[in-house]
Design a protein around this motif. Sequence first.
Motif, PDB file in Angstrom:
ATOM      1  N   ILE A 196       0.839  -1.206   0.000  1.00 52.22           N
ATOM      2  CA  ILE A 196       0.000   0.000   0.000  1.00 52.22           C
ATOM      3  C   ILE A 196       0.872   1.253   0.000  1.00 52.22           C
ATOM      4  O   ILE A 196       0.607   2.212  -0.732  1.00 52.22           O
ATOM      5  N   LEU A 197       1.933   1.240   0.802  1.00 50.86           N
ATOM      6  CA  LEU A 197       2.827   2.404   0.837  1.00 50.86           C
ATOM      7  C   LEU A 197       3.551   2.603  -0.487  1.00 50.86           C
ATOM      8  O   LEU A 197       3.746   3.737  -0.922  1.00 50.86           O
ATOM      9  N   PHE A 198       3.956   1.512  -1.150  1.00 49.97           N
ATOM     10  CA  PHE A 198       4.575   1.635  -2.467  1.00 49.97           C
ATOM     11  C   PHE A 198       3.584   2.206  -3.474  1.00 49.97           C
ATOM     12  O   PHE A 198       3.957   2.960  -4.361  1.00 49.97           O
ATOM     13  N   GLY A 205      -1.536   7.232 -19.296  1.00 48.46           N
ATOM     14  CA  GLY A 205      -1.063   5.949 -19.779  1.00 48.46           C
ATOM     15  C   GLY A 205      -0.556   5.030 -18.697  1.00 48.46           C
ATOM     16  O   GLY A 205      -0.522   3.830 -18.868  1.00 48.46           O
ATOM     17  N   GLY A 206      -0.138   5.536 -17.554  1.00 46.57           N
ATOM     18  CA  GLY A 206       0.477   4.698 -16.533  1.00 46.57           C
ATOM     19  C   GLY A 206      -0.495   4.300 -15.442  1.00 46.57           C
ATOM     20  O   GLY A 206      -1.699   4.432 -15.555  1.00 46.57           O
ATOM     21  N   THR A 207       0.074   3.820 -14.371  1.00 48.39           N
ATOM     22  CA  THR A 207      -0.750   3.451 -13.228  1.00 48.39           C
ATOM     23  C   THR A 207      -0.913   4.666 -12.325  1.00 48.39           C
ATOM     24  O   THR A 207       0.054   5.369 -12.045  1.00 48.39           O
ATOM     25  N   PRO A 208      -2.114   4.930 -11.858  1.00 46.98           N
ATOM     26  CA  PRO A 208      -2.317   6.101 -11.014  1.00 46.98           C
ATOM     27  C   PRO A 208      -1.723   5.887  -9.620  1.00 46.98           C
ATOM     28  O   PRO A 208      -1.673   4.773  -9.120  1.00 46.98           O
ATOM     29  N   ARG A 209      -1.284   6.966  -9.044  1.00 47.49           N
ATOM     30  CA  ARG A 209      -0.750   6.934  -7.689  1.00 47.49           C
ATOM     31  C   ARG A 209      -1.912   6.806  -6.707  1.00 47.49           C
ATOM     32  O   ARG A 209      -2.972   7.379  -6.903  1.00 47.49           O
ATOM     33  N   LEU A 210      -1.700   6.056  -5.646  1.00 51.82           N
ATOM     34  CA  LEU A 210      -2.726   5.840  -4.634  1.00 51.82           C
ATOM     35  C   LEU A 210      -2.756   7.040  -3.699  1.00 51.82           C
ATOM     36  O   LEU A 210      -1.729   7.422  -3.137  1.00 51.82           O
ATOM     37  N   GLY A 211      -3.916   7.648  -3.552  1.00 51.05           N
ATOM     38  CA  GLY A 211      -4.045   8.810  -2.687  1.00 51.05           C
ATOM     39  C   GLY A 211      -4.096   8.433  -1.219  1.00 51.05           C
ATOM     40  O   GLY A 211      -4.293   7.272  -0.861  1.00 51.05           O
ATOM     41  N   PRO A 212      -3.943   9.409  -0.326  1.00 50.34           N
ATOM     42  CA  PRO A 212      -3.936   9.116   1.108  1.00 50.34           C
ATOM     43  C   PRO A 212      -5.256   8.548   1.622  1.00 50.34           C
ATOM     44  O   PRO A 212      -5.266   7.679   2.483  1.00 50.34           O
ATOM     45  N   VAL A 246      -5.735   0.258   4.254  1.00 45.74           N
ATOM     46  CA  VAL A 246      -5.145  -0.143   5.533  1.00 45.74           C
ATOM     47  C   VAL A 246      -6.254  -0.548   6.505  1.00 45.74           C
ATOM     48  O   VAL A 246      -6.123  -1.539   7.233  1.00 45.74           O
ATOM     49  N   LEU A 247      -7.343   0.196   6.511  1.00 43.23           N
ATOM     50  CA  LEU A 247      -8.478  -0.162   7.360  1.00 43.23           C
ATOM     51  C   LEU A 247      -9.049  -1.522   6.969  1.00 43.23           C
ATOM     52  O   LEU A 247      -9.393  -2.327   7.838  1.00 43.23           O
ATOM     53  N   ALA A 248      -9.131  -1.789   5.687  1.00 43.01           N
ATOM     54  CA  ALA A 248      -9.621  -3.095   5.226  1.00 43.01           C
ATOM     55  C   ALA A 248      -8.688  -4.215   5.677  1.00 43.01           C
ATOM     56  O   ALA A 248      -9.149  -5.290   6.077  1.00 43.01           O
ATOM     57  N   VAL A 249      -7.379  -3.980   5.643  1.00 44.69           N
ATOM     58  CA  VAL A 249      -6.422  -4.986   6.120  1.00 44.69           C
ATOM     59  C   VAL A 249      -6.604  -5.224   7.613  1.00 44.69           C
ATOM     60  O   VAL A 249      -6.607  -6.369   8.077  1.00 44.69           O
ATOM     61  N   LEU A 250      -6.799  -4.160   8.380  1.00 39.41           N
ATOM     62  CA  LEU A 250      -6.985  -4.310   9.817  1.00 39.41           C
ATOM     63  C   LEU A 250      -8.288  -5.028  10.151  1.00 39.41           C
ATOM     64  O   LEU A 250      -8.337  -5.852  11.071  1.00 39.41           O
ATOM     65  N   VAL A 251      -9.343  -4.748   9.409  1.00 42.71           N
ATOM     66  CA  VAL A 251     -10.612  -5.458   9.624  1.00 42.71           C
ATOM     67  C   VAL A 251     -10.444  -6.940   9.298  1.00 42.71           C
ATOM     68  O   VAL A 251     -10.928  -7.808  10.027  1.00 42.71           O
ATOM     69  N   PHE A 252      -9.727  -7.232   8.238  1.00 45.42           N
ATOM     70  CA  PHE A 252      -9.481  -8.633   7.892  1.00 45.42           C
ATOM     71  C   PHE A 252      -8.592  -9.304   8.939  1.00 45.42           C
ATOM     72  O   PHE A 252      -8.770 -10.487   9.241  1.00 45.42           O
TER      73      PHE A 252
END
Length: 181
Positions: free
Chosen positions: A83-85, A96-103, A110-116
């Motif tokens: 997620i940080l990368f 054309g490229g991959t979009p950067r993940l916003g905050p 991260v919340l989804a990972v913690l819930v899982f």
Amino acid sequence: MAAGSEAGHPEARRSVAGNIAFGAGALLTLATATLGAFAAVALPGWTVAPGPLSGVVPDDGHNALVVGAIAVGGLTGLMLPVILFGMVRGNEANGGGTPRLGPVAAARKVLAVLVFDIWLLAVAFLVAQLGWVLPAQLTTVAAVFAVGFSWMPLAMVPWERFGLGEGFFTFRGSSASRRAK
């Protein structure tokens, strides 16, 4: 010969630098996943043996909590660097490229990972209760299967109804997200 394949071209140097960066990122991600799994194994020992859950978890169920802790530590150690990368990789535009993940999107992931993670610990705790009637070896085997397949009920939830559908659980470059465009 393809363009950029010669050593003198800047594209070739960027490719080597990109390969080195990818290798370093992959090693970092694998290291954090492994260290996270080892670190999380200490959690059941701290909370169960002399701790607050000692009366709730039978002796033959301790291994089930260790299996759950390994899954939690490995998953968290794997997903947080990814997620940080995603926050620093890519470009600002959806061109054309991959979009950067916003905050905000990163925080939701991260919340989804913690819930899982909480889900995995709950499954491990429930399987640990089998230690009241089964020996430790069978409880451990049941925990491996239960924790390993515990994502299946979550895969059946219609996440789109909660606003967590497209773009939340999709991977970059997946064929489904390309077909949607």
